[in-house]
Design an enzyme around this catalytic site. Structure first.
Site, PDB file in Angstrom:
ATOM      1  N   LYS A  43       0.841  -1.199   0.000  1.00  0.00           N
ATOM      2  CA  LYS A  43       0.000   0.000   0.000  1.00  0.00           C
ATOM      3  C   LYS A  43       0.878   1.252   0.000  1.00  0.00           C
ATOM      4  O   LYS A  43       2.089   1.175   0.199  1.00  0.00           O
ATOM      5  CB  LYS A  43      -0.930  -0.013   1.208  1.00  0.00           C
ATOM      6  N   ARG A 137     -10.105  -0.771  15.548  1.00  0.00           N
ATOM      7  CA  ARG A 137     -10.022   0.041  14.326  1.00  0.00           C
ATOM      8  C   ARG A 137     -11.122  -0.377  13.360  1.00  0.00           C
ATOM      9  O   ARG A 137     -12.032   0.397  13.085  1.00  0.00           O
ATOM     10  CB  ARG A 137      -8.630  -0.093  13.708  1.00  0.00           C
ATOM     11  N   HIS A 167      -5.355  -7.801  12.919  1.00  0.00           N
ATOM     12  CA  HIS A 167      -4.074  -7.114  12.964  1.00  0.00           C
ATOM     13  C   HIS A 167      -3.567  -7.091  14.397  1.00  0.00           C
ATOM     14  O   HIS A 167      -4.299  -6.711  15.319  1.00  0.00           O
ATOM     15  CB  HIS A 167      -4.200  -5.687  12.430  1.00  0.00           C
ATOM     16  N   ARG A 230       1.667 -11.409   6.548  1.00  0.00           N
ATOM     17  CA  ARG A 230       1.629 -10.149   5.795  1.00  0.00           C
ATOM     18  C   ARG A 230       2.961  -9.418   6.016  1.00  0.00           C
ATOM     19  O   ARG A 230       3.250  -8.961   7.127  1.00  0.00           O
ATOM     20  CB  ARG A 230       0.459  -9.280   6.258  1.00  0.00           C
ATOM     21  N   TYR A 274      14.269  31.772   5.905  1.00  0.00           N
ATOM     22  CA  TYR A 274      13.027  32.369   6.381  1.00  0.00           C
ATOM     23  C   TYR A 274      13.036  32.482   7.908  1.00  0.00           C
ATOM     24  O   TYR A 274      13.469  31.579   8.621  1.00  0.00           O
ATOM     25  CB  TYR A 274      11.832  31.501   5.975  1.00  0.00           C
ATOM     26  N   CYS A 321      13.076  25.064   3.131  1.00  0.00           N
ATOM     27  CA  CYS A 321      12.161  25.756   2.229  1.00  0.00           C
ATOM     28  C   CYS A 321      11.345  24.740   1.430  1.00  0.00           C
ATOM     29  O   CYS A 321      11.574  23.539   1.493  1.00  0.00           O
ATOM     30  CB  CYS A 321      12.939  26.660   1.277  1.00  0.00           C
ATOM     31  N   ASP A 323      11.387  24.102  -1.764  1.00  0.00           N
ATOM     32  CA  ASP A 323      12.131  23.415  -2.812  1.00  0.00           C
ATOM     33  C   ASP A 323      13.631  23.345  -2.550  1.00  0.00           C
ATOM     34  O   ASP A 323      14.367  22.759  -3.351  1.00  0.00           O
ATOM     35  CB  ASP A 323      11.925  24.133  -4.157  1.00  0.00           C
TER      36      ASP A 323
END
Length: 387
Positions: A43, A137, A167, A230, A274, A321, A323
């Site tokens: 997943k 859950r 689980h 799993r 910043y 930042c 990027d």
């Protein structure tokens, strides 16, 4: 018009070692104390590694069971040609019952109400019941095995039922309390499984990565629940918990790299980034790295994290930042524009893994992997020519 650029000169990218993933799978499988089959949990785009590529590699290794989160992930795998069983661990709207059938997908049944909603559609959906054994859950109440049996039998014909699962939420923690809780979960699940044993469901499973190593011992008490493990986070070379000792040879398969766009001198009294959160106390050389929080580099690493450059640690200075990120390379010789930066991975004798970054952030390696942005290009490498 969308333009695709073949970035030979990369900005921020991830290298995924398929040979290491294959090794992780085979080492784990060999380590199990039983001949249990493995369901690969892929997943969240295989925890950032690329679900299609990982599923194809695992298929070549003989894996035919897969688990994902939702219908989008499952359909994507099918449309990419992935065969075998695909279990959706999360909820899908009954509106998609036809899609589930058309793509031969297996849907987790999260409640009796949900079972009725799916059974009321014109489509006989393939499914597995989730049993809640203490995580609270999803799933039928495992404290009442008789009620679980009644519900499962009621829908065994109305739906295409092929399994059930639970689980184990603290199987990765080796304390007396957690072990007692986990054995309690296992016994609740086993009680339900025994009640419906005559249905001969092919996919009955409760062991996750950690439980497969810590609880599955191949004895008769696991006859009903030990057929499938799993395999999730350990497949990707990370620990389910900091205390986990991984089998020898299992290692991260991912390296996140970037580049330096500029190196400049900054003088005492000047500030960086910043908010001016870092004040320079000595003449320093500051490098700009072409990766930021939009790429998945967590902003909480500002002024506390580091990257690897030329086999040295380079502290992050100032706020990360969107990027770009600024790092101090004063004590690293000959750093220049274009130099490679290791955000995660190995550089010389140093290694910085997603588990290490998670420890610095006070979180878990799962989150570090899953928050690496899609805009960070993935490249697949392997030392095994058969892949």
């Amino acid at each position: 018009m969308e333009v695709h650029v073949n970035q030979i000169e990369k900005r921020s990218w991830i290298e995924i070692d398929l040979a290491q993933l294959k090794a992780n799978y085979l080492i784990y499988k060999k380590k199990l104390k039983t001949d249990a089959d493995i369901m690969a949990v892929i997943k969240a785009d295989a925890y950032g590694h690329g679900d299609v590529q990982v599923a194809r590699m695992l298929s070549w290794c003989g894996c035919h069971l897969f688990a994902v989160s939702n219908i989008d992930e499952a359909v994507g795998l099918r449309e990419a040609g992935v065969q075998g069983e695909i279990l959706l661990l999360g909820y899908s709207s009954p509106f998609y019952a036809k899609t589930l059938v058309d793509y031969d997908l297996t849907q987790a049944i999260v409640s009796e109400e949900y079972a009725e909603a799916l059974a009321s559609t014109p489509f006989k959906v393939k499914c597995q019941f989730a049993i809640d054994t203490g995580m609270n859950r999803i799933g039928l109440n495992g404290d009442d095995s008789e009620q679980c049996e009644r519900i499962i039998r009621h829908y065994a014909e109305r739906l295409h039922l092929n399994g059930m699962f639970t689980h184990l939420c603290v199987a990765d923690t080796d304390t007396e309390e957690c072990r007692a809780f986990t054995w309690g979960q296992i016994n609740k699940f086993k009680s339900v499984a025994e009640r419906i044993a005559d249905l001969h469901l092919p996919y009955v499973h409760c062991c996750n990565s950690a439980a497969g190593l810590n609880y599955l011992d191949g004895s008769e008490k696991f006859d009903l629940i030990g057929g499938i493990v799993r395999l999730g986070i350990i497949l990707f070379g990370l620990k389910p918990s900091p205390e986990t000792i991984l089998p020898e040879g299992i290692a991260p398969a991912i390296a996140w790299k970037s580049a330096i766009s500029q190196v400049k001198d900054v003088y005492p009294g000047e500030t960086i980034g910043y908010g001016r959160t870092f004040k320079v106390e000595r003449k320093s050389r500051i490098a700009t790295v072409t990766t930021g929080y939009a790429d998945g580099l967590n902003r909480h690493l500002s002024n506390r994290g580091h990257v690897l450059i030329r086999g040295h640690r380079a502290p992050i200075v100032g706020r990360i930042c969107m990027d770009q990120t600024l790092v101090d390379v004063t004590d690293i010789p000959e750093v220049a524009m274009g130099d490679k930066v290791v955000v995660l991975g190995r550089d010389g004798d140093l290694q910085y893994t997603a588990d290490d970054m998670a420890e610095d952030l006070g979180t878990i390696g799962y989150e570090v992997l899953c928050t690496m942005s899609k805009r960070v290009q993935r490249f697949y490498v392997s030392s095994n020519s058969s892949l």
